[in-house]
Design a protein around this motif. Structure first.
Motif, PDB file in Angstrom:
ATOM      1  N   GLU A 163      53.992  31.869  34.930  1.00 49.00           N
ATOM      2  CA  GLU A 163      53.506  30.749  35.748  1.00 49.00           C
ATOM      3  C   GLU A 163      52.931  31.309  37.051  1.00 49.00           C
ATOM      4  N   ASP A 192      45.132  29.762  36.879  1.00 45.88           N
ATOM      5  CA  ASP A 192      45.163  28.358  37.291  1.00 45.88           C
ATOM      6  C   ASP A 192      46.441  27.642  36.893  1.00 45.88           C
ATOM      7  N   SER A 193      47.050  28.034  35.766  1.00 40.25           N
ATOM      8  CA  SER A 193      48.196  27.267  35.271  1.00 40.25           C
ATOM      9  C   SER A 193      49.060  28.150  34.382  1.00 40.25           C
ATOM     10  N   ASN A 250      46.455  31.499  32.037  1.00 38.32           N
ATOM     11  CA  ASN A 250      46.991  32.501  32.976  1.00 38.32           C
ATOM     12  C   ASN A 250      46.300  33.866  32.844  1.00 38.32           C
TER      13      ASN A 250
END
Ligand code: GDP
Length: 150
Positions: free
Chosen positions: A100, A115-116, A120
């Motif tokens: 994350e 971004d997420s 990733n």
């Protein structure tokens, strides 16, 4: 690697994921990898089929995000790279940071560019055993060129 003969512990597989390719970050991420002392043994650009992506991520097949993960990994080309460095798996996991991005350490590739939790940027093998399997998933032995041997 000290005798110029890389061992199992010296290899890992990276994949620059489709978001990395889409965001034109291939060059920046490879520069970061090389600046950290990794040598590239093999590299190509491929678009994974759903079956190939499912095979690669089989370990996650029961997870709720599996279908999203397969859709993402097949959404565009990606760049698998076979890498060599002493203690490669651990060193590369350190370089990419936590899954994350918000939890990834400062300066890591995911912290810098992802971004997420899903998008990733980069994959890194999580064990020496998986590294060997994952490298052979993308590269036949004859395509693995050990730079130090040149
Ligand atoms: P990694 O070893 O850090 O890549 O993480 P994992 O092996 O746990 O997960 C594999 C990949 O699945 C991650 O890199 C993400 O792209 C994706 N992923 C992991 N966890 C989640 C999640 O909770 N939700 C979603 N949507 N994707 C996830």
């Amino acid at each position: 690697m000290s005798n110029g003969n890389p061992s199992l512990r010296d290899k890992t597989l990276a994949i620059l994921k489709p978001d990395c390719v889409r965001k034109n970050l291939i060059g920046k991420v490879i520069a970061h990898i090389q600046e950290t002392g990794f040598k590239i043994n093999a590299m190509k650009m491929v678009k994974l089929t759903p079956d190939a992506a499912k095979g690669f991520y089989e370990v996650h097949s029961e997870r709720p995000f599996f279908n999203d993960l397969i859709a993402y990994m097949t959404s565009g080309p990606c760049v698998p790279i076979a890498l060599e460095k002493e203690n490669a798996v651990e060193e590369f996991r350190k370089l990419i940071g936590a899954t994350e991005p918000q939890k990834a350490a400062e300066g890591t590739i995911r912290k810098l560019y992802a971004d997420s939790i899903q998008e990733n940027i980069v994959h890194g093998s999580d064990s020496d055993e998986n590294a060997a399997k994952e490298i052979s998933h993308f590269f036949p032995r004859k395509e693995l060129l050990e730079i130090n041997g040149f």
